[in-house]
Motif scaffolding. Structure first.
Motif, mmCIF file in Angstrom:
data_model
loop_
_atom_site.group_PDB
_atom_site.id
_atom_site.type_symbol
_atom_site.label_atom_id
_atom_site.label_comp_id
_atom_site.label_asym_id
_atom_site.label_seq_id
_atom_site.Cartn_x
_atom_site.Cartn_y
_atom_site.Cartn_z
ATOM 1 N N GLY A 1 2.186 60.776 -3.661
ATOM 2 C CA GLY A 1 2.055 59.951 -2.463
ATOM 3 C C GLY A 1 3.205 58.994 -2.272
ATOM 4 N N ARG A 2 4.374 59.362 -2.729
ATOM 5 C CA ARG A 2 5.591 58.560 -2.522
ATOM 6 C C ARG A 2 6.780 59.487 -2.459
ATOM 7 N NH1 ARG A 2 8.936 58.782 -6.761
ATOM 8 N NH2 ARG A 2 8.155 58.827 -8.911
ATOM 9 N N PRO A 3 7.908 59.030 -1.927
ATOM 10 C CA PRO A 3 9.084 59.900 -1.875
ATOM 11 C C PRO A 3 9.679 60.152 -3.258
ATOM 12 C CG PRO A 3 9.271 58.069 -0.307
ATOM 13 C CD PRO A 3 8.126 57.751 -1.209
ATOM 14 N N PHE A 4 10.333 61.288 -3.384
ATOM 15 C CA PHE A 4 11.166 61.610 -4.544
ATOM 16 C C PHE A 4 12.444 60.777 -4.438
ATOM 17 C CE2 PHE A 4 14.513 64.073 -6.603
ATOM 18 C CZ PHE A 4 13.910 64.570 -7.752
ATOM 19 N N VAL A 5 12.843 60.127 -5.532
ATOM 20 C CA VAL A 5 14.010 59.243 -5.519
ATOM 21 C C VAL A 5 15.124 59.832 -6.375
ATOM 22 C CG1 VAL A 5 14.915 56.952 -6.071
ATOM 23 C CG2 VAL A 5 12.608 57.191 -5.114
ATOM 24 N N LEU A 6 16.252 60.098 -5.760
ATOM 25 C CA LEU A 6 17.458 60.559 -6.452
ATOM 26 C C LEU A 6 18.460 59.407 -6.442
ATOM 27 C CD1 LEU A 6 19.341 63.927 -5.803
ATOM 28 C CD2 LEU A 6 20.519 61.812 -6.332
ATOM 29 N N TRP A 7 18.814 58.951 -7.646
ATOM 30 C CA TRP A 7 19.810 57.883 -7.762
ATOM 31 C C TRP A 7 21.185 58.504 -7.926
ATOM 32 C CZ3 TRP A 7 21.707 55.627 -12.847
ATOM 33 C CH2 TRP A 7 22.596 54.555 -12.625
ATOM 34 N N LYS A 8 22.061 58.169 -6.997
ATOM 35 C CA LYS A 8 23.441 58.650 -7.061
ATOM 36 C C LYS A 8 24.364 57.455 -7.291
ATOM 37 C CE LYS A 8 27.345 58.293 -4.634
ATOM 38 N NZ LYS A 8 27.846 57.109 -3.887
ATOM 39 N N TYR A 9 25.338 57.637 -8.170
ATOM 40 C CA TYR A 9 26.350 56.590 -8.341
ATOM 41 C C TYR A 9 27.687 57.230 -8.667
ATOM 42 C CZ TYR A 9 26.099 57.238 -13.421
ATOM 43 O OH TYR A 9 26.156 57.775 -14.688
ATOM 44 N N ALA A 10 28.734 56.484 -8.432
ATOM 45 C CA ALA A 10 30.086 56.910 -8.793
ATOM 46 C C ALA A 10 30.696 55.822 -9.660
ATOM 47 C CB ALA A 10 30.937 57.129 -7.540
ATOM 48 N N ALA A 11 31.294 56.214 -10.777
ATOM 49 C CA ALA A 11 31.812 55.228 -11.722
ATOM 50 C C ALA A 11 32.996 55.791 -12.481
ATOM 51 C CB ALA A 11 30.719 54.818 -12.709
ATOM 52 N N THR A 12 33.736 54.879 -13.085
ATOM 53 C CA THR A 12 34.808 55.266 -13.994
ATOM 54 C C THR A 12 34.188 55.692 -15.320
ATOM 55 O OG1 THR A 12 34.995 52.985 -14.767
ATOM 56 C CG2 THR A 12 36.410 53.632 -12.925
ATOM 57 N N LEU A 13 35.006 56.192 -16.220
ATOM 58 C CA LEU A 13 34.480 56.617 -17.514
ATOM 59 C C LEU A 13 33.903 55.459 -18.318
ATOM 60 C CD1 LEU A 13 37.031 59.293 -18.804
ATOM 61 C CD2 LEU A 13 34.786 59.632 -17.760
ATOM 62 N N ASP A 14 34.334 54.233 -18.036
ATOM 63 C CA ASP A 14 33.748 53.087 -18.724
ATOM 64 C C ASP A 14 32.624 52.448 -17.903
ATOM 65 O OD1 ASP A 14 35.644 52.262 -16.886
ATOM 66 O OD2 ASP A 14 36.315 50.533 -18.053
ATOM 67 N N GLY B 1 8.911 37.289 -7.195
ATOM 68 C CA GLY B 1 9.182 36.423 -6.060
ATOM 69 C C GLY B 1 10.575 36.573 -5.496
ATOM 70 N N ARG B 2 11.389 37.421 -6.120
ATOM 71 C CA ARG B 2 12.765 37.615 -5.682
ATOM 72 C C ARG B 2 12.958 39.081 -5.319
ATOM 73 N NH1 ARG B 2 17.883 38.530 -8.305
ATOM 74 N NH2 ARG B 2 19.594 37.480 -7.199
ATOM 75 N N GLY B 3 13.352 39.335 -4.095
ATOM 76 C CA GLY B 3 13.522 40.709 -3.661
ATOM 77 C C GLY B 3 12.212 41.330 -3.232
ATOM 78 N N LEU B 4 12.278 42.587 -2.825
ATOM 79 C CA LEU B 4 11.114 43.305 -2.328
ATOM 80 C C LEU B 4 10.418 44.071 -3.438
ATOM 81 C CD1 LEU B 4 12.690 44.784 0.940
ATOM 82 C CD2 LEU B 4 11.302 42.711 0.712
ATOM 83 N N ASP B 5 9.127 44.264 -3.280
ATOM 84 C CA ASP B 5 8.362 45.080 -4.211
ATOM 85 C C ASP B 5 8.800 46.531 -4.037
ATOM 86 O OD1 ASP B 5 6.447 46.704 -5.425
ATOM 87 O OD2 ASP B 5 4.790 45.394 -4.910
ATOM 88 N N PRO B 6 9.377 47.169 -5.063
ATOM 89 C CA PRO B 6 9.875 48.536 -4.901
ATOM 90 C C PRO B 6 8.774 49.541 -4.590
ATOM 91 C CG PRO B 6 9.985 47.857 -7.204
ATOM 92 C CD PRO B 6 9.652 46.643 -6.415
ATOM 93 N N HIS B 7 7.574 49.314 -5.100
ATOM 94 C CA HIS B 7 6.454 50.209 -4.789
ATOM 95 C C HIS B 7 6.110 50.118 -3.307
ATOM 96 C CE1 HIS B 7 5.336 51.342 -8.956
ATOM 97 N NE2 HIS B 7 5.828 50.157 -9.252
ATOM 98 N N ALA B 8 6.092 48.904 -2.778
ATOM 99 C CA ALA B 8 5.791 48.722 -1.355
ATOM 100 C C ALA B 8 6.874 49.343 -0.488
ATOM 101 C CB ALA B 8 5.647 47.227 -1.044
ATOM 102 N N LEU B 9 8.111 49.262 -0.941
ATOM 103 C CA LEU B 9 9.213 49.843 -0.184
ATOM 104 C C LEU B 9 9.052 51.356 -0.073
ATOM 105 C CD1 LEU B 9 11.994 49.695 1.187
ATOM 106 C CD2 LEU B 9 13.035 49.736 -1.098
ATOM 107 N N LEU B 10 8.757 52.018 -1.187
ATOM 108 C CA LEU B 10 8.582 53.470 -1.141
ATOM 109 C C LEU B 10 7.321 53.852 -0.380
ATOM 110 C CD1 LEU B 10 9.726 54.820 -4.616
ATOM 111 C CD2 LEU B 10 11.044 54.463 -2.532
ATOM 112 N N ALA B 11 6.278 53.026 -0.485
ATOM 113 C CA ALA B 11 5.055 53.307 0.275
ATOM 114 C C ALA B 11 5.326 53.260 1.773
ATOM 115 C CB ALA B 11 3.963 52.301 -0.099
ATOM 116 N N GLU B 12 6.148 52.308 2.203
ATOM 117 C CA GLU B 12 6.499 52.217 3.626
ATOM 118 C C GLU B 12 7.289 53.440 4.070
ATOM 119 O OE1 GLU B 12 7.145 50.924 7.537
ATOM 120 O OE2 GLU B 12 5.658 50.327 6.029
#
Length: 377
Positions: free
Chosen positions: A139-152, A268-279
């Motif tokens: 009951g929530r979206p599939f989340v794919l985390w993509k990032y680009a970084a140097t070797l360090d 109290g800081r930032g959004l609830d990640p569960h609520a974000l995906l539920a929306e």
């Protein structure tokens, strides 16, 4: 079945909110008579395409399908009945349909005298349909985390510059990921630092795919001049209660953006990640490409909401600068998130690494007071 799985992949980015499905029909002698895949939501299902290609050769033959044939009438008719009407004698499928609405196709086929076998290459087929299955089962979206970084592990230099860490081939590959996703998500820090456009700009899908652009922005810091407010694709700004969004009124009135007010994280800081995906799930989003930044990624990892990671590693070193992942609630090496590498590939001068967390989809932890927020500095 592997041929059917490869056919199903042709529908990636085109079938949501439906699954990707592939089908191969064999004649009574076991020779390929027809093939097909689900091409777009609302269009014929994979079985229908394959049966049309097979024609009369389907009678007495076998249908090999990546997903249990559906048993309901929606925008198209039930595939189980179509297989029966075509005279198919045997059906082999990989993954059972988990939805209450469409399940029961196997039972309908058996009741009609069709020989039915399920579970062939189920894990392989499920991976190809991972976004839809996650949305249906959790009951929530599939989340794919993509990032680009140097070797360090640096995503930018000490002065904040990051264009370009990776080469043009890797950046084009990211647009392929965007084209396959229902939504592209960034945090407010990434929006302010990079002013990303987040639309699909490369490849054949650029003309037809417009994934939802989402900013997790509890304080409504996204400026009215942001590039993603250009109307090129639908855009959602997720803010916390009490955030002043008056500077975005024109973009909302002109249809260039929507505002969603979501609860804050337990910290109290930032959004609830569960609520974000539920929306996002409420809006029909089944797959999310998380593009940045480090704080938002850390919050989603800590909440058990990241299902897949794709890292583009450039053969470069910076020695300082921001890291790819922010605080994720890990205090000791024993608590590190361990991943299983699924694929390694060279993309231009860079390396693309694809990995999955070592957990089952159903093992995602519930939200807790220790879950980091989505807020970015």
């Amino acid at each position: 079945m592997r041929r059917a799985i490869s056919l199903a992949a042709l529908g990636l980015g085109h079938t949501s909110p439906n699954p990707v499905v592939g089908c191969v029909v064999l004649d009574a002698e076991g020779r390929v008579a027809g093939e097909g895949h689900h091409q777009r939501a609302g269009g014929p299902h994979a079985e229908i395409h394959a049966l049309r290609a097979a024609g009369d050769r389907a009678r007495g033959g076998t249908a090999v399908v990546t997903l249990e044939p559906c048993n309901h009438t929606g925008r198209t008719g039930p595939c189980a009945h179509a297989l029966i009407d075509a005279g198919i004698a045997r059906v082999v499928y990989a993954v059972p349909d988990p939805t209450d609405r469409a399940t029961g196709g196997a039972a309908t086929l058996r009741a009609a005298g069709v020989d039915v076998h399920g579970g062939l290459l189920a894990a392989e087929a499920a991976r190809g349909n991972e976004c839809w299955l996650t949305a249906m089962r959790l009951g929530r979206p599939f989340v794919l985390w993509k990032y680009a970084a140097t070797l360090d592990g640096r995503t930018a230099a000490a002065d904040g510059s990051s264009r370009w860490i990776t080469g043009p081939e890797a950046r084009a590959d990211v647009h392929r990921l965007r084209a396959e996703a229902d939504a592209v998500l960034v945090g407010s820090g990434t929006q302010r630092a990079d002013d990303p456009h987040l639309a699909v700009r490369h490849g054949a899908a650029a003309a037809v795919r417009r994934p939802l652009r989402v900013v997790a922005d509890s304080g409504a810091a996204t400026p009215a001049t942001a590039r993603l407010l250009d109307g090129a694709a639908p855009t959602l700004i997720a803010v916390a209660p009490g955030a002043d969004t008056r500077h975005l009124d024109a973009a909302v009135a002109e249809g260039r953006a929507e505002i969603a007010v979501l609860p804050r994280a337990a910290t109290g800081r930032g959004l609830d990640p569960h609520a974000l995906l539920a929306e996002l799930h409420r809006r029909g989003v089944q797959s999310v490409l998380l593009e940045g930044g480090a704080t938002l990624a850390g919050a989603l990892w800590a909440a058990g909401l990241v299902d897949k990671a794709v890292g583009y590693l450039a053969p470069a070193l910076l020695g300082s600068g921001p890291a790819a992942l922010g605080s994720a609630g890990i205090g000791t090496i024993a608590d590190a998130f361990r991943l299983d590498v699924h694929d390694l590939a060279r993309v231009g001068a860079d390396i693309r690494l694809t990995a999955y967390p070592r957990r089952t989809a159903s093992a995602a932890p519930a939200p807790s007071d220790n879950t980091p927020s989505t807020e970015e500095s």
